[in-house]
Design a protein around this motif. Structure first.
Motif, PDB file in Angstrom:
ATOM      1  N   ALA A  20       0.900  -1.243   0.189  1.00 37.15           N
ATOM      2  CA  ALA A  20       0.072  -0.027   0.131  1.00 37.15           C
ATOM      3  C   ALA A  20       0.872   1.279   0.011  1.00 37.15           C
ATOM      4  CB  ALA A  20      -0.852   0.032   0.989  1.00 37.15           C
ATOM      5  N   GLU A  21       1.889   1.270   0.839  1.00 37.90           N
ATOM      6  CA  GLU A  21       2.701   2.333   0.828  1.00 37.90           C
ATOM      7  C   GLU A  21       3.426   2.668  -0.315  1.00 37.90           C
ATOM      8  OE1 GLU A  21       4.097   5.696   2.868  1.00 37.90           O
ATOM      9  OE2 GLU A  21       2.665   4.311   3.688  1.00 37.90           O
ATOM     10  N   ASN A  22       4.070   1.633  -0.922  1.00 40.06           N
ATOM     11  CA  ASN A  22       4.831   1.729  -2.156  1.00 40.06           C
ATOM     12  C   ASN A  22       4.125   1.925  -3.403  1.00 40.06           C
ATOM     13  OD1 ASN A  22       7.092   1.512  -0.523  1.00 40.06           O
ATOM     14  ND2 ASN A  22       7.278  -0.624  -0.591  1.00 40.06           N
ATOM     15  N   GLU A  23       3.220   1.034  -3.828  1.00 41.88           N
ATOM     16  CA  GLU A  23       2.272   0.879  -4.975  1.00 41.88           C
ATOM     17  C   GLU A  23       0.998   1.769  -4.955  1.00 41.88           C
ATOM     18  OE1 GLU A  23       3.436  -0.988  -7.600  1.00 41.88           O
ATOM     19  OE2 GLU A  23       5.164  -1.646  -6.638  1.00 41.88           O
ATOM     20  N   ILE A  24       0.183   2.053  -3.731  1.00 39.80           N
ATOM     21  CA  ILE A  24      -0.928   2.620  -3.821  1.00 39.80           C
ATOM     22  C   ILE A  24      -1.076   4.079  -3.508  1.00 39.80           C
ATOM     23  CG2 ILE A  24      -3.586   2.330  -3.013  1.00 39.80           C
ATOM     24  CD1 ILE A  24      -3.171  -0.651  -2.668  1.00 39.80           C
ATOM     25  N   LYS A  25      -0.361   4.536  -2.180  1.00 34.40           N
ATOM     26  CA  LYS A  25      -0.549   5.727  -1.834  1.00 34.40           C
ATOM     27  C   LYS A  25      -0.002   6.772  -3.007  1.00 34.40           C
ATOM     28  CE  LYS A  25       0.712   8.227   2.282  1.00 34.40           C
ATOM     29  NZ  LYS A  25       1.255   8.353   3.580  1.00 34.40           N
ATOM     30  N   PRO A  26       1.104   6.433  -3.738  1.00 38.75           N
ATOM     31  CA  PRO A  26       1.671   7.523  -4.387  1.00 38.75           C
ATOM     32  C   PRO A  26       0.587   7.514  -5.748  1.00 38.75           C
ATOM     33  CG  PRO A  26       3.440   5.781  -3.978  1.00 38.75           C
ATOM     34  CD  PRO A  26       2.027   5.276  -3.317  1.00 38.75           C
ATOM     35  N   VAL A  27      -0.465   6.732  -5.944  1.00 35.65           N
ATOM     36  CA  VAL A  27      -1.324   7.271  -6.998  1.00 35.65           C
ATOM     37  C   VAL A  27      -2.575   7.652  -6.533  1.00 35.65           C
ATOM     38  CG1 VAL A  27       0.201   5.829  -8.549  1.00 35.65           C
ATOM     39  CG2 VAL A  27      -1.796   4.671  -7.362  1.00 35.65           C
ATOM     40  N   ALA A  28      -2.916   7.490  -5.356  1.00 33.76           N
ATOM     41  CA  ALA A  28      -4.216   7.669  -4.672  1.00 33.76           C
ATOM     42  C   ALA A  28      -4.817   9.049  -5.158  1.00 33.76           C
ATOM     43  CB  ALA A  28      -4.155   7.353  -3.253  1.00 33.76           C
ATOM     44  N   LEU A  41      -3.691  -2.131 -10.235  1.00 36.56           N
ATOM     45  CA  LEU A  41      -3.309  -2.541  -8.924  1.00 36.56           C
ATOM     46  C   LEU A  41      -4.161  -3.598  -8.332  1.00 36.56           C
ATOM     47  CD1 LEU A  41      -3.741   1.364  -7.144  1.00 36.56           C
ATOM     48  CD2 LEU A  41      -1.502  -0.139  -7.317  1.00 36.56           C
ATOM     49  N   CYS A  42      -5.409  -3.899  -9.000  1.00 36.22           N
ATOM     50  CA  CYS A  42      -6.365  -4.954  -8.874  1.00 36.22           C
ATOM     51  C   CYS A  42      -5.541  -6.222  -9.319  1.00 36.22           C
ATOM     52  CB  CYS A  42      -7.612  -4.671  -9.556  1.00 36.22           C
ATOM     53  SG  CYS A  42      -8.671  -3.788  -8.624  1.00 36.22           S
ATOM     54  N   GLN A  43      -4.925  -6.133 -10.446  1.00 40.19           N
ATOM     55  CA  GLN A  43      -4.298  -7.008 -10.838  1.00 40.19           C
ATOM     56  C   GLN A  43      -3.131  -7.685 -10.068  1.00 40.19           C
ATOM     57  OE1 GLN A  43      -2.458  -6.768 -14.898  1.00 40.19           O
ATOM     58  NE2 GLN A  43      -1.367  -8.756 -14.736  1.00 40.19           N
ATOM     59  N   LYS A  44      -2.160  -6.621  -9.563  1.00 42.45           N
ATOM     60  CA  LYS A  44      -1.172  -6.950  -8.468  1.00 42.45           C
ATOM     61  C   LYS A  44      -1.540  -7.524  -7.107  1.00 42.45           C
ATOM     62  CE  LYS A  44       1.757  -3.283 -10.338  1.00 42.45           C
ATOM     63  NZ  LYS A  44       2.608  -2.120 -10.033  1.00 42.45           N
ATOM     64  N   MET A  45      -3.053  -6.975  -6.862  1.00 41.14           N
ATOM     65  CA  MET A  45      -3.428  -7.705  -5.507  1.00 41.14           C
ATOM     66  C   MET A  45      -3.785  -8.942  -5.654  1.00 41.14           C
ATOM     67  SD  MET A  45      -5.802  -4.383  -3.623  1.00 41.14           S
ATOM     68  CE  MET A  45      -6.572  -4.077  -4.904  1.00 41.14           C
ATOM     69  N   GLY A  46      -4.262  -9.090  -6.866  1.00 43.20           N
ATOM     70  CA  GLY A  46      -4.559 -10.488  -7.387  1.00 43.20           C
ATOM     71  C   GLY A  46      -3.445 -11.643  -7.093  1.00 43.20           C
ATOM     72  N   GLU A  47      -2.220 -11.218  -7.670  1.00 41.76           N
ATOM     73  CA  GLU A  47      -1.144 -11.688  -7.749  1.00 41.76           C
ATOM     74  C   GLU A  47      -0.604 -12.172  -6.283  1.00 41.76           C
ATOM     75  OE1 GLU A  47       1.314  -9.488 -10.104  1.00 41.76           O
ATOM     76  OE2 GLU A  47       0.357  -9.976 -11.932  1.00 41.76           O
ATOM     77  N   LEU A  48      -0.966 -11.080  -5.543  1.00 45.99           N
ATOM     78  CA  LEU A  48      -0.453 -11.443  -4.074  1.00 45.99           C
ATOM     79  C   LEU A  48      -1.520 -12.012  -3.065  1.00 45.99           C
ATOM     80  CD1 LEU A  48       0.321  -7.673  -3.208  1.00 45.99           C
ATOM     81  CD2 LEU A  48       1.961  -9.698  -3.371  1.00 45.99           C
ATOM     82  N   GLY A  49      -2.469 -12.444  -3.727  1.00 44.86           N
ATOM     83  CA  GLY A  49      -3.615 -13.237  -3.105  1.00 44.86           C
ATOM     84  C   GLY A  49      -4.783 -12.450  -2.359  1.00 44.86           C
ATOM     85  N   LEU A  50      -4.735 -11.216  -2.677  1.00 43.84           N
ATOM     86  CA  LEU A  50      -5.530 -10.490  -1.866  1.00 43.84           C
ATOM     87  C   LEU A  50      -7.124 -10.091  -2.531  1.00 43.84           C
ATOM     88  CD1 LEU A  50      -2.942  -7.411  -0.862  1.00 43.84           C
ATOM     89  CD2 LEU A  50      -3.730  -9.397   0.171  1.00 43.84           C
ATOM     90  N   MET A  51      -7.156 -10.828  -3.650  1.00 42.28           N
ATOM     91  CA  MET A  51      -8.693 -10.404  -3.997  1.00 42.28           C
ATOM     92  C   MET A  51      -9.577 -11.909  -3.840  1.00 42.28           C
ATOM     93  SD  MET A  51      -8.378  -7.862  -5.446  1.00 42.28           S
ATOM     94  CE  MET A  51      -9.943  -7.418  -6.612  1.00 42.28           C
ATOM     95  N   GLY A  52      -9.006 -12.772  -3.072  1.00 40.86           N
ATOM     96  CA  GLY A  52      -9.731 -13.851  -2.659  1.00 40.86           C
ATOM     97  C   GLY A  52      -8.874 -14.408  -1.405  1.00 40.86           C
ATOM     98  N   MET A  87     -11.406  -4.182  -3.504  1.00 40.33           N
ATOM     99  CA  MET A  87     -10.994  -5.362  -2.825  1.00 40.33           C
ATOM    100  C   MET A  87     -11.999  -6.278  -2.062  1.00 40.33           C
ATOM    101  SD  MET A  87      -7.615  -5.647  -0.230  1.00 40.33           S
ATOM    102  CE  MET A  87      -7.652  -7.049   0.617  1.00 40.33           C
ATOM    103  N   SER A  88     -12.464  -5.016  -1.090  1.00 41.92           N
ATOM    104  CA  SER A  88     -13.549  -5.678  -0.102  1.00 41.92           C
ATOM    105  C   SER A  88     -14.911  -6.417  -0.786  1.00 41.92           C
ATOM    106  CB  SER A  88     -13.986  -4.557   0.695  1.00 41.92           C
ATOM    107  OG  SER A  88     -15.091  -4.928   1.677  1.00 41.92           O
ATOM    108  N   VAL A  89     -15.308  -5.912  -1.754  1.00 43.64           N
ATOM    109  CA  VAL A  89     -16.531  -6.310  -2.461  1.00 43.64           C
ATOM    110  C   VAL A  89     -16.061  -7.496  -3.252  1.00 43.64           C
ATOM    111  CG1 VAL A  89     -18.228  -6.018  -4.667  1.00 43.64           C
ATOM    112  CG2 VAL A  89     -17.880  -4.049  -2.875  1.00 43.64           C
ATOM    113  N   ASN A  90     -15.108  -7.439  -3.680  1.00 45.10           N
ATOM    114  CA  ASN A  90     -14.514  -8.889  -4.559  1.00 45.10           C
ATOM    115  C   ASN A  90     -14.352 -10.141  -3.360  1.00 45.10           C
ATOM    116  OD1 ASN A  90     -13.337  -9.178  -7.553  1.00 45.10           O
ATOM    117  ND2 ASN A  90     -11.933 -10.575  -6.213  1.00 45.10           N
TER     118      ASN A  90
END
Length: 380
Positions: A20-28, A41-52, A87-90
């Motif tokens: 979040a600090e490195n990838e999300i906050k700079p573009v928020a 960001l959604c694709q990267k979160m998926g790769e990290l296992g955060l979408m499920g 992410m939460s809705v997903n």
């Protein structure tokens, strides 16, 4: 009673914090300004296992627990509330009902791509005339041979403009009232008759699309019914219990961002010859903010623990969502006040946090409805 996180929970919390600090906050701020869906960001979160997060690995998820899910949503939402709610809705509103009520075939076909982050899911429940009162729903599903024909319009659907799949609530028997509501899974990209309607221009969470979903003689396979016909309301209530934890976590994330920025500002802003953090008036605001956010997070973690252990959590989920969102709105107002004029300007993120905070009191059940849910449980 053990308040310590497991090593796995600490790991996902720290991973999400760094991401979040490195990838999300700079573009928020840019995402808020452009209303752009954060697809990368959604694709990267998926790769990290955060979408499920709490979905079994065999269906594309990370196989973790709901406490980990809460910790993850807090960290993501602290950087960008829009990304947090996507992410939460997903996780809560699409993956949860399919994993809980879906067939093996439905899970393989419709859950795996969304839980893995390769596709986006949404939850099509609300209508213009059916918000807090789902029994007023007018979208219908009529069985025609081997297909269901869907007609109706859904309103205020998070990710409805970008989703690949949705869990849809529709009336299958008008004579039975709320017992005539059923749930379906819909492949939106391959369903003729479906279209995206109006995409709302909102006060906050601007990078999260909120859309109308229009179904005109949209035909879906008979086997896309989730669970038994007429069990839609029961599924819906269970799903919303889980979804409220995600929104409560989103609220705490926003509140944490407010507190962090208020602290940083109060340490460097000087008036009357000293930093304003040395004035008792400011210290009391900061102390109240920190205490209330900790209390909100503990309510969320209690409800998530109950869910992980298979225990009833409807009341606790409603308490956590209600308290976290109410407190975060108060915290955001105080954050703007601490920054003064700067808190009201887009040069600082504080005004975005205040705009983003408000919606947490409204969606996944208004806080008025949360109080009714809590009272109903108390009076049983």
């Amino acid at each position: 009673m053990n308040f310590s996180l497991t090593e796995e929970q600490k790991m996902i919390q720290e991973m999400c914090r760094r991401f979040a600090e490195n990838e999300i906050k700079p573009v928020a701020a840019r995402l808020d300004e452009t209303h752009e869906h954060p697809a990368d960001l959604c694709q990267k979160m998926g790769e990290l296992g955060l979408m499920g997060i709490a979905i079994p690995e065999e269906y594309g998820g990370a196989g973790m627990d709901y406490v980990s899910y809460i910790l993850a949503v807090i960290e993501i939402s602290k950087a960008c509330a829009s990304t947090g709610v996507i992410m939460s809705v997903n996780n809560s509103l699409y993956c949860f009902p399919l994993n809980t009520f879906g067939t093996q075939e439905q899970k393989v076909k419709y859950l795996s791509p969304v839980a893995s982050g390769k596709a986006i899911g949404c939850y099509a429940l609300t209508e213009a005339g059916a918000g807090s009162d789902p029994a007023s729903m007018r979208t219908t599903a009529v069985l025609d041979g081997d297909s269901w024909i869907i007609n109706g319009e859904k309103k205020f659907i998070t990710s409805g403009n970008v989703a690949d799949y949705c869990v849809l609530a529709a009336v299958t028997d008008k004579e039975k009232g709320y017992k005539g509501i059923s749930s379906f899974v819909v492949d939106l990209k391959n369903t003729p008759g479906f279209s995206v309607g109006r995409v709302e221009d909102k006060m906050g969470i601007k990078a999260s699309g909120t859309a109308e979903m229009v179904f005109k003689d949209a035909r879906i396979p008979k086997e896309n019914l989730i669970g038994e016909q007429g069990s839609g309301l029961k599924q819906m209530l269970t799903t919303l219990d889980a979804g409220r934890l995600g929104i409560g976590a989103q609220a705490v994330g926003i509140g944490r961002a407010v507190l962090e920025e208020a602290l940083e500002y109060a340490k460097v802003r000087e008036q009357f010859g000293k930093p304003i953090c040395q004035f008792q008036a400011i210290q009391w605001k900061l102390a109240n903010m920190a205490t209330e956010l900790d209390a909100a997070e503990l309510l969320l973690l209690r409800a998530a623990w109950l869910q992980d252990n298979g225990r009833p959590f409807e009341k606790e989920s409603a308490m956590a969502k209600m308290y976290a969102s109410d407190i975060t709105m108060q915290v955001a107002v105080e954050g703007v006040q601490i920054l003064g004029g700067y808190g009201y300007c887009k040069e600082f993120p504080m005004e975005r946090h205040m705009r983003d905070a408000k919606i947490c009191q409204i969606y996944e059940g208004t806080n008025e409805i949360m109080r009714l849910v809590i009272a109903r449980n108390l009076l049983k």
